[in-house]
Design a protein around this motif. Structure first.
Motif, PDB file in Angstrom:
ATOM      1  N   UNK A 206     -33.172  41.280 -51.280  1.00 26.23           N
ATOM      2  CA  UNK A 206     -34.467  41.492 -51.747  1.00 26.23           C
ATOM      3  C   UNK A 206     -35.407  40.558 -51.710  1.00 26.23           C
ATOM      4  N   UNK A 207     -34.953  39.086 -51.624  1.00 29.24           N
ATOM      5  CA  UNK A 207     -35.755  38.095 -51.639  1.00 29.24           C
ATOM      6  C   UNK A 207     -36.728  37.938 -50.612  1.00 29.24           C
ATOM      7  N   UNK A 208     -36.370  38.430 -49.349  1.00 27.71           N
ATOM      8  CA  UNK A 208     -37.226  38.601 -48.051  1.00 27.71           C
ATOM      9  C   UNK A 208     -38.163  39.568 -47.898  1.00 27.71           C
ATOM     10  N   UNK A 209     -38.134  40.535 -48.904  1.00 26.40           N
ATOM     11  CA  UNK A 209     -38.920  41.795 -48.852  1.00 26.40           C
ATOM     12  C   UNK A 209     -40.181  41.606 -49.607  1.00 26.40           C
ATOM     13  N   UNK A 210     -40.934  42.877 -49.879  1.00 22.68           N
ATOM     14  CA  UNK A 210     -42.119  42.813 -50.627  1.00 22.68           C
ATOM     15  C   UNK A 210     -41.804  42.402 -51.865  1.00 22.68           C
ATOM     16  N   UNK A 211     -42.960  41.752 -52.514  1.00 23.87           N
ATOM     17  CA  UNK A 211     -42.973  41.536 -54.054  1.00 23.87           C
ATOM     18  C   UNK A 211     -44.244  42.425 -54.667  1.00 23.87           C
ATOM     19  N   UNK A 212     -44.103  42.620 -55.934  1.00 26.98           N
ATOM     20  CA  UNK A 212     -45.074  43.206 -56.415  1.00 26.98           C
ATOM     21  C   UNK A 212     -45.890  42.592 -57.808  1.00 26.98           C
TER      22      UNK A 212
ATOM     23  N   UNK B 229     -44.613  54.914 -57.498  1.00 26.79           N
ATOM     24  CA  UNK B 229     -43.809  55.434 -56.654  1.00 26.79           C
ATOM     25  C   UNK B 229     -42.467  54.727 -56.436  1.00 26.79           C
ATOM     26  N   UNK B 230     -41.473  55.027 -57.093  1.00 27.20           N
ATOM     27  CA  UNK B 230     -40.408  54.381 -57.394  1.00 27.20           C
ATOM     28  C   UNK B 230     -39.622  54.390 -56.054  1.00 27.20           C
ATOM     29  N   UNK B 231     -39.528  55.392 -55.184  1.00 31.59           N
ATOM     30  CA  UNK B 231     -38.758  55.722 -53.890  1.00 31.59           C
ATOM     31  C   UNK B 231     -39.261  54.787 -52.954  1.00 31.59           C
ATOM     32  N   UNK B 232     -40.751  54.494 -52.876  1.00 32.82           N
ATOM     33  CA  UNK B 232     -41.217  53.801 -51.774  1.00 32.82           C
ATOM     34  C   UNK B 232     -41.269  52.425 -52.045  1.00 32.82           C
ATOM     35  N   UNK B 233     -41.146  52.347 -53.354  1.00 38.45           N
ATOM     36  CA  UNK B 233     -41.075  50.727 -53.820  1.00 38.45           C
ATOM     37  C   UNK B 233     -39.427  49.884 -53.247  1.00 38.45           C
ATOM     38  N   UNK B 234     -38.495  51.114 -53.425  1.00 37.16           N
ATOM     39  CA  UNK B 234     -37.165  50.457 -53.386  1.00 37.16           C
ATOM     40  C   UNK B 234     -37.143  50.268 -51.395  1.00 37.16           C
ATOM     41  N   UNK B 235     -37.682  51.164 -50.813  1.00 34.72           N
ATOM     42  CA  UNK B 235     -37.486  50.868 -49.469  1.00 34.72           C
ATOM     43  C   UNK B 235     -38.277  49.524 -49.004  1.00 34.72           C
TER      44      UNK B 235
ATOM     45  N   UNK C 208     -43.462  53.126 -45.532  1.00 36.09           N
ATOM     46  CA  UNK C 208     -43.773  51.633 -44.883  1.00 36.09           C
ATOM     47  C   UNK C 208     -42.535  50.635 -44.626  1.00 36.09           C
ATOM     48  N   UNK C 209     -42.575  50.298 -43.316  1.00 32.78           N
ATOM     49  CA  UNK C 209     -41.447  49.447 -43.018  1.00 32.78           C
ATOM     50  C   UNK C 209     -40.129  49.939 -42.767  1.00 32.78           C
ATOM     51  N   UNK C 210     -40.044  51.198 -43.042  1.00 34.80           N
ATOM     52  CA  UNK C 210     -38.830  52.304 -42.583  1.00 34.80           C
ATOM     53  C   UNK C 210     -37.687  51.865 -43.193  1.00 34.80           C
ATOM     54  N   UNK C 211     -36.593  52.099 -42.584  1.00 32.66           N
ATOM     55  CA  UNK C 211     -35.187  51.750 -43.225  1.00 32.66           C
ATOM     56  C   UNK C 211     -35.049  50.333 -42.649  1.00 32.66           C
ATOM     57  N   UNK C 212     -34.956  49.538 -43.421  1.00 29.54           N
ATOM     58  CA  UNK C 212     -34.682  47.899 -43.021  1.00 29.54           C
ATOM     59  C   UNK C 212     -33.453  47.455 -43.321  1.00 29.54           C
TER      60      UNK C 212
END
Length: 498
Positions: A366-372, A378-384, A438-442
């Motif tokens: 998680x730590x290298x990905x987006x922070x809010x 939009x919970x689903x998009x936020x998880x991706x 956004x960012x697809x499957x990472x």
């Protein structure tokens, strides 16, 4: 987003002054709350002929059976607590205390949508039960609907995907797989006990592996919603010294509000580790060397979790939370076995070695990905956007990661048995592509993701502080760690001591 003006417990207003007695804690949206003219059985309303002009509220039991009660006592009035689930707004003010997972969960979603979180964490029975709760007042629901974000295409398609997977039996547990995992854990414990006197370093290593393994198994069982999981829910306490109440309070919030700065406790690791450059007021000299000291900090993870578990367990008994006394007994049984079969020189270093291994696994996804910096409707998009998987390179790593390498699968479907995640991976890849996430499957290789996490600490260590940067424990947002409704209020681990 469904903004809110308050957080934690529903706000109280002074009845003597008759100021906003009937307003929700979503005060800027709410209107007068009255009992619905039509109710959903089995809600039973009292005869209100003589009190219909007085403010009323709800009182609900654990079966979501609710009755109308006066909203005001001699000093204060209770407000409504409005949460949207599958398009309908419900007043959960009377249900919050009866909620088995704690009232704080309800409070975090006042004025917000909780559909995905409701579906993710609850069994079919639980997902039917909420429909018996009272609906919000029509006026309140209309105002909240006008201000809340509409459901995105991604969210709606995700719900269809979930229904399809559920229909196909993806939540059915593979008992052979479970037996193998439990057998490996048991073998490690027996091996560690057998070598405790003759080969202490080997015993320490085997015991550390068993602790990490027990943590992942317990993690799966606490999330699970099937009979097998319910039976083995105490496993984490007995085998790893980690209580289910503490885990649920802390960890499920991380699932629901992933990488929300000031809210998600898993990224509030300062003053020892900073995942982003802080405001000067919240800075620490330790940040400048965090890329060097992080292994030492990581090694304290299990020890801190154990201390937090015991604190929450005792507090849960005092506040009479469900099954709290039994949980405390399970924890005591764990320490009795640990102290009986293993010398101090074996089990103490095993705790720290296990902490190091576990932290190396749980932090980089998680730590290298987006922070809010604010709530994500939009919970689903936020998880991706906030999650990256690790691709393991060998069978030992595949076992050691304990399912955490499939972090996205787990975050989107936390109650699904982890044995299903490898098969779910291509389905989520396709979903991300079809919905233009956004960012697809990472995903990254297991060593690449570890290096990237170290590089993040290095870059933040060399950065200057940033005036106005979000505080890791909250800036007044709903569900903020320091709001008082969080297990981590006041600091994280040794942060409370320092």
């Amino acid at each position: 987003m469904g903004g809110v003006s308050g957080f934690s417990t529903p706000q109280l207003y002074n009845n003597n002054k008759h100021i906003n007695n009937n307003l929700s804690s979503t005060a800027r949206f709410s209107t007068v709350v009255e009992p619905p003219t039509t109710t959903v059985p089995p809600i039973v309303a009292n005869d209100l002929d003589d009190t219909s002009k007085e403010p009323t509220s709800w009182d609900c039991n654990e079966e979501a059976e609710c009755v109308v009660v006066p909203a005001c006592d001699e000093e204060d009035c209770r407000t409504s607590l409005d949460v949207r689930i599958h398009g309908d707004w419900y007043d959960l003010s009377g249900w919050r205390k009866a909620h088995p997972a704690g009232a704080h969960w309800i409070d975090w979603y006042d004025g917000r949508d909780a559909t995905e979180v409701m579906d993710a964490f609850h069994s079919k029975k639980g997902r039917e039960m909420y429909k018996r709760l009272p609906k919000s007042a029509e006026e309140t629901a209309a105002v909240l609907d006008a201000s809340a974000a509409p459901y995105s295409k991604t969210e709606l398609n995700f719900r269809k995907l979930r229904d399809e997977l559920e229909e196909e039996g993806w939540w059915e547990r593979d008992y052979k797989h479970e037996a193998i995992l439990l057998g490996i854990w048991g073998s490690l414990v027996v091996g560690a006990a057998a070598t405790a006197d003759t080969a202490p370093p080997l015993s320490t290593f085997l015991l550390a592996l068993s602790m990490t393994n027990a943590g992942w198994l317990g993690h799966d069982y606490i999330h699970g919603i099937d009979t097998f999981s319910n039976t083995l829910r105490p496993f984490a306490a007995v085998a790893a010294g980690l209580g289910q109440t503490w885990w649920s309070d802390k960890h499920n919030k991380h699932h629901a509000l992933t990488n929300e700065m000031g809210v998600d406790e898993d990224i509030a690791t300062d003053p020892f580790l900073f995942p982003w450059a802080p405001d000067p007021e919240n800075d620490s000299p330790l940040r400048k060397v965090q890329h060097i000291t992080f292994p030492v900090i990581f090694s304290f993870l299990f020890a801190l979790w154990r201390v937090d578990t015991l604190q929450v367990a005792v507090d849960s008994v005092e506040t009479k939370r469900p099954d709290a006394k039994n949980e405390l007994w399970y924890l005591l049984a764990h320490y009795f076995a640990l102290l009986t079969f293993f010398p101090f020189t074996v089990w103490v270093p095993a705790v720290f070695l296990s902490g190091l291994m576990s932290a190396l696994i749980v932090t980089p996804t998680h730590q290298n990905e987006e922070y809010f910096s604010e709530y994500q409707p939009d919970w689903v998009t936020a998880q991706f956007e906030s999650t990256r998987n690790a691709v393991t390179t060998n069978p030992f790593s595949e076992w050691l990661w304990g399912g955490m390498q499939y972090q996205l699968e787990h975050h989107l479907f936390p109650s699904m048995p982890r044995s299903k995640y490898p098969s779910l991976r291509p389905i989520l890849m396709k979903f991300a592509e079809e919905n233009n996430v956004p960012g697809g499957y990472r995903e990254s290789g297991e060593f690449e993701i570890l290096y990237d996490n170290w590089d993040l600490y290095r870059r933040v260590a060399k950065s200057d502080p940033v005036p106005g940067a979000p505080y890791s424990r909250g800036n007044g947002q709903l569900g903020a760690i320091d709001s008082g409704g969080s297990p981590g209020a006041g600091g994280v681990g040794l942060g409370k001591v320092m």
